[in-house]
Design a protein around this motif. Sequence first.
Motif, short mmCIF file in Angstrom:
data_model
loop_
_atom_site.label_atom_id
_atom_site.label_comp_id
_atom_site.label_asym_id
_atom_site.label_seq_id
_atom_site.Cartn_x
_atom_site.Cartn_y
_atom_site.Cartn_z
N ARG A 42 34.38 5.48 -37.64
CA ARG A 42 35.81 6.43 -37.97
C ARG A 42 35.65 7.17 -39.31
O ARG A 42 36.76 6.93 -39.87
CB ARG A 42 36.82 5.75 -37.92
CG ARG A 42 37.03 5.21 -36.08
CD ARG A 42 38.51 4.29 -36.22
NE ARG A 42 37.78 4.02 -34.83
CZ ARG A 42 38.26 4.28 -33.85
NH1 ARG A 42 38.73 5.46 -33.48
NH2 ARG A 42 38.21 3.21 -32.72
N ALA A 43 34.33 7.71 -39.89
CA ALA A 43 34.95 8.08 -41.72
C ALA A 43 35.50 7.12 -42.72
O ALA A 43 36.11 8.01 -43.24
CB ALA A 43 34.79 9.09 -41.39
N GLY A 44 35.51 5.54 -42.21
CA GLY A 44 36.02 5.05 -43.23
C GLY A 44 37.42 5.16 -43.06
O GLY A 44 37.65 3.86 -43.08
N LYS A 45 37.73 4.75 -41.91
CA LYS A 45 39.22 5.31 -41.45
C LYS A 45 39.54 3.76 -40.84
O LYS A 45 38.86 3.63 -40.12
CB LYS A 45 39.90 6.46 -41.20
CG LYS A 45 39.30 7.73 -42.20
CD LYS A 45 40.26 9.49 -41.81
CE LYS A 45 40.28 10.00 -42.16
NZ LYS A 45 40.94 11.00 -41.96
N LYS A 46 40.50 4.12 -41.04
CA LYS A 46 40.60 2.10 -40.67
C LYS A 46 41.91 3.12 -38.94
O LYS A 46 41.95 3.39 -38.44
CB LYS A 46 41.52 1.04 -41.26
CG LYS A 46 41.11 1.00 -42.14
CD LYS A 46 41.89 -0.23 -43.13
CE LYS A 46 41.40 -0.85 -44.39
NZ LYS A 46 42.30 -1.48 -44.68
N ALA A 47 41.56 1.95 -38.15
CA ALA A 47 42.53 2.27 -36.51
C ALA A 47 42.30 0.58 -36.63
O ALA A 47 41.72 -0.45 -35.93
CB ALA A 47 41.17 2.88 -35.41
N GLY A 92 40.61 1.69 -21.48
CA GLY A 92 42.11 0.26 -21.42
C GLY A 92 41.92 -0.04 -22.37
O GLY A 92 42.56 -1.12 -23.01
N GLU A 93 42.04 0.58 -23.40
CA GLU A 93 42.45 0.64 -25.65
C GLU A 93 43.26 1.18 -25.62
O GLU A 93 43.10 2.32 -25.44
CB GLU A 93 41.12 -0.22 -25.90
CG GLU A 93 40.25 -1.16 -25.61
CD GLU A 93 39.31 -1.21 -26.66
OE1 GLU A 93 38.35 -2.42 -27.01
OE2 GLU A 93 38.68 0.00 -26.80
N ILE A 94 44.12 0.45 -26.63
CA ILE A 94 45.53 1.23 -26.79
C ILE A 94 44.55 1.42 -28.56
O ILE A 94 44.31 0.72 -29.30
CB ILE A 94 46.44 0.76 -27.19
CG1 ILE A 94 47.50 0.50 -26.16
CG2 ILE A 94 47.38 1.64 -28.22
CD1 ILE A 94 48.47 0.06 -25.87
N ILE A 95 44.33 2.37 -28.69
CA ILE A 95 44.08 2.92 -30.48
C ILE A 95 45.02 3.82 -31.39
O ILE A 95 45.05 4.93 -31.00
CB ILE A 95 42.46 4.09 -30.38
CG1 ILE A 95 41.12 2.73 -29.18
CG2 ILE A 95 42.10 4.05 -32.23
CD1 ILE A 95 40.12 3.95 -28.97
N ILE A 96 45.54 2.96 -32.30
CA ILE A 96 46.53 3.16 -33.13
C ILE A 96 46.01 3.90 -34.71
O ILE A 96 45.64 2.98 -35.12
CB ILE A 96 46.95 2.05 -33.23
CG1 ILE A 96 48.32 2.25 -32.13
CG2 ILE A 96 48.72 2.63 -34.15
CD1 ILE A 96 49.06 0.65 -31.54
N GLN A 97 45.43 4.95 -35.07
CA GLN A 97 45.48 4.86 -36.86
C GLN A 97 46.08 4.08 -37.56
O GLN A 97 47.37 3.62 -38.00
CB GLN A 97 46.14 6.95 -37.42
CG GLN A 97 44.87 7.55 -35.80
CD GLN A 97 45.42 9.06 -36.06
OE1 GLN A 97 46.83 9.05 -36.57
NE2 GLN A 97 44.44 9.48 -34.68
N LEU A 144 40.88 -5.42 -36.08
CA LEU A 144 40.95 -3.98 -36.87
C LEU A 144 39.61 -3.42 -36.55
O LEU A 144 38.84 -3.65 -37.21
CB LEU A 144 41.29 -4.31 -38.86
CG LEU A 144 41.29 -2.85 -39.72
CD1 LEU A 144 42.28 -2.27 -38.95
CD2 LEU A 144 41.73 -3.43 -40.85
N GLU A 145 38.81 -2.37 -36.60
CA GLU A 145 37.97 -1.50 -37.00
C GLU A 145 37.96 -0.20 -37.83
O GLU A 145 38.77 0.72 -37.82
CB GLU A 145 37.68 -0.66 -35.23
CG GLU A 145 36.05 -0.57 -35.29
CD GLU A 145 36.20 -0.73 -33.73
OE1 GLU A 145 36.26 0.78 -32.89
OE2 GLU A 145 36.47 -1.60 -33.08
#
Length: 69
Positions: free
Chosen positions: A20-25, A58-63, A15-16
């Motif tokens: 991201r302006a405080g939003k989780k991804a 090479g990474e999948i980023i999901i909001q 989790l990152e």
Amino acid sequence: DMCLEASSQKLRIRLETKQRAGKKATIIHGYQGSESELEALAKKLKTKLGVGGSVKEGEIIIQGDYIAK
């Protein structure tokens, strides 16, 4: 060169919120396969979860926070 199926691979999930302006991804990495297979896996995940996201480096980023799912 044989690729393992996505279900038999050990993918890492983190989790990152950085840059991201405080939003989780949710970041999924460690997939071994072609870029087109990674794109297809990302599309399946985004459809199943009903969220947006992308594939970069090479990474999948999901909001959002979807580690538990």
